[in-house]
Design a protein around this motif. Structure first.
Motif, short mmCIF file in Angstrom:
data_model
loop_
_atom_site.label_atom_id
_atom_site.label_comp_id
_atom_site.label_asym_id
_atom_site.label_seq_id
_atom_site.Cartn_x
_atom_site.Cartn_y
_atom_site.Cartn_z
N LEU A 1 6.90 3.33 12.32
CA LEU A 1 7.14 1.97 12.37
C LEU A 1 7.37 1.89 10.92
CD1 LEU A 1 4.68 -0.05 15.49
CD2 LEU A 1 7.18 0.83 15.41
N LEU A 2 6.61 2.31 10.76
CA LEU A 2 7.56 2.20 8.97
C LEU A 2 8.55 3.16 8.25
CD1 LEU A 2 3.31 1.96 7.72
CD2 LEU A 2 5.01 0.14 9.12
N GLN A 3 9.13 3.59 8.86
CA GLN A 3 10.02 3.79 8.90
C GLN A 3 11.47 3.50 8.60
OE1 GLN A 3 9.53 6.77 7.17
NE2 GLN A 3 7.77 6.39 7.77
N LEU B 1 6.92 -3.18 4.00
CA LEU B 1 6.18 -4.27 3.17
C LEU B 1 6.61 -5.54 4.69
CD1 LEU B 1 3.58 -5.98 2.27
CD2 LEU B 1 5.58 -6.77 -0.06
N ALA B 2 8.00 -5.85 4.82
CA ALA B 2 7.98 -6.90 5.65
C ALA B 2 7.71 -6.60 7.26
CB ALA B 2 9.22 -7.26 5.13
N ARG B 3 7.55 -5.26 7.74
CA ARG B 3 7.29 -4.51 8.55
C ARG B 3 5.85 -4.19 9.25
NH1 ARG B 3 7.69 -4.06 13.91
NH2 ARG B 3 7.36 -2.72 14.74
N LEU B 4 4.88 -4.43 7.61
CA LEU B 4 3.40 -5.19 7.59
C LEU B 4 3.45 -6.10 8.09
CD1 LEU B 4 2.26 -2.14 4.99
CD2 LEU B 4 2.01 -1.80 7.86
N SER C 1 -5.17 -6.51 4.35
CA SER C 1 -3.75 -7.04 4.37
C SER C 1 -2.42 -6.50 4.04
CB SER C 1 -3.89 -8.00 2.83
OG SER C 1 -3.75 -7.28 2.13
N PRO C 2 -1.08 -6.93 4.67
CA PRO C 2 0.27 -6.18 4.62
C PRO C 2 0.06 -5.28 2.88
CG PRO C 2 -0.13 -7.56 5.84
CD PRO C 2 -0.81 -8.32 5.45
N GLU C 3 -0.44 -6.32 1.68
CA GLU C 3 -0.05 -5.88 1.23
C GLU C 3 -0.56 -4.90 0.41
OE1 GLU C 3 1.34 -9.62 1.84
OE2 GLU C 3 -0.04 -8.87 1.51
N GLN C 4 -2.13 -4.54 0.85
CA GLN C 4 -3.13 -3.15 0.73
C GLN C 4 -2.37 -2.26 1.54
OE1 GLN C 4 -6.60 -5.65 2.19
NE2 GLN C 4 -6.92 -6.66 -0.05
N LEU C 5 -2.21 -2.66 2.09
CA LEU C 5 -1.29 -1.67 3.44
C LEU C 5 -0.49 -1.33 2.98
CD1 LEU C 5 -2.75 -2.81 6.97
CD2 LEU C 5 -4.22 -0.96 5.59
N HIS C 6 0.81 -1.84 2.23
CA HIS C 6 1.87 -1.12 1.72
C HIS C 6 1.14 -0.15 0.35
CE1 HIS C 6 5.38 -1.26 -0.83
NE2 HIS C 6 6.10 -1.14 0.00
N ARG C 7 0.90 -1.09 -0.33
CA ARG C 7 0.26 -0.10 -1.14
C ARG C 7 -0.13 1.58 -0.91
NH1 ARG C 7 -0.81 -5.24 -3.90
NH2 ARG C 7 -3.66 -4.83 -2.96
N ARG C 8 -0.82 1.66 -0.12
CA ARG C 8 -1.50 2.25 0.42
C ARG C 8 -0.88 3.16 0.80
NH1 ARG C 8 -7.03 1.57 4.42
NH2 ARG C 8 -7.03 0.51 2.27
N LEU C 9 0.52 3.25 2.18
CA LEU C 9 1.52 4.11 2.50
C LEU C 9 2.50 3.65 2.04
CD1 LEU C 9 0.59 1.81 6.30
CD2 LEU C 9 0.00 4.04 5.13
N ARG C 10 3.36 3.60 1.00
CA ARG C 10 4.13 3.41 0.26
C ARG C 10 4.55 4.79 0.49
NH1 ARG C 10 1.10 2.09 -3.88
NH2 ARG C 10 1.20 3.78 -5.55
N HIS C 11 3.77 6.11 0.46
CA HIS C 11 4.56 7.33 0.70
C HIS C 11 4.62 7.71 2.16
CE1 HIS C 11 5.92 6.83 -3.50
NE2 HIS C 11 4.65 6.59 -3.96
#
Length: 193
Positions: free
Chosen positions: A126-128, A133-136, A110-120
């Motif tokens: 595409l995530l800069q 989270l909205a982008r994911l 899920s986007p939420e799971q990925l956001h936690r994993r990729l937040r740093h």
């Protein structure tokens, strides 16, 4: 034209950025004793710079052209495991080559799971953005149907250990009729016949 159900032995991992394609792919290739390739790593090697730098200077369309050529080449390579970039499914030619030339596994998260994993993470262009989270969520809405279109099966990439996930993939591959899993022979296989 050969399909996965007619003896293909290339295993392809697709999914959103951060879903674990490279990590799972390396582990799966080791388990099956076959070569591993990461399309993003091959692209960076060819370009002589990071994907983020190429994106910044040449734009996404130019990157997708390079990616399409590399996907076409890698899907015609000897048997093994291929991890693709998160956007590899955007072009119809890539989806067709992946599905027809390999067994495609969609590592879903899920986007939420990925956001936690990729937040740093600072490497994924595409995530800069101000709201990753909205982008994911937008990427998931756009790409989930495309991943499903080319996938032979979908596995949840979150909430399980790497070894368990790889084991589930191997089991799923073994259950596919005619998938031609490039697995190493078991230590004590019973005689066939």
């Amino acid at each position: 034209m050969r399909s996965a159900h007619e003896g293909a032995s290339l295993i392809v991992l697709v999914g959103l950025p951060g879903s674990g394609k490279t990590t799972v792919g390396r582990s799966l290739a080791r388990r099956l004793q076959v070569p591993f390739a990461d399309s993003d790593a091959v692209i960076e090697q060819r370009l002589g710079c990071t994907i983020r730098d190429y994106f910044d200077h040449q734009g996404e369309a130019a990157f997708r052209d390079v990616e399409q050529a590399v996907i076409d080449e890698l899907t015609q390579s000897p048997p093994g495991v291929l991890a693709t970039g998160g956007g590899a499914v955007l072009r119809p030619a890539n989806r067709r080559h992946l599905r027809e030339r390999g067994t495609v596994i969609y590592l879903r998260a899920s986007p939420e799971q990925l956001h936690r994993r990729l937040r740093h993470d600072t490497k994924r262009p595409l995530l800069q953005v101000d709201d990753p989270l909205a982008r994911l969520r937008a990427l998931h809405a756009e790409r989930d149907p495309l991943y499903r279109e080319c996938a032979h099966f979908v596995l949840d990439a979150h909430g399980t250990s790497l070894s368990m996930l790889v084991g589930r993939i191997v089991m799923q591959l073994e259950l596919m009729p005619g998938a031609g899993v490039p697995a190493a022979p078991p230590a004590s296989a019973p005689p066939s016949g």
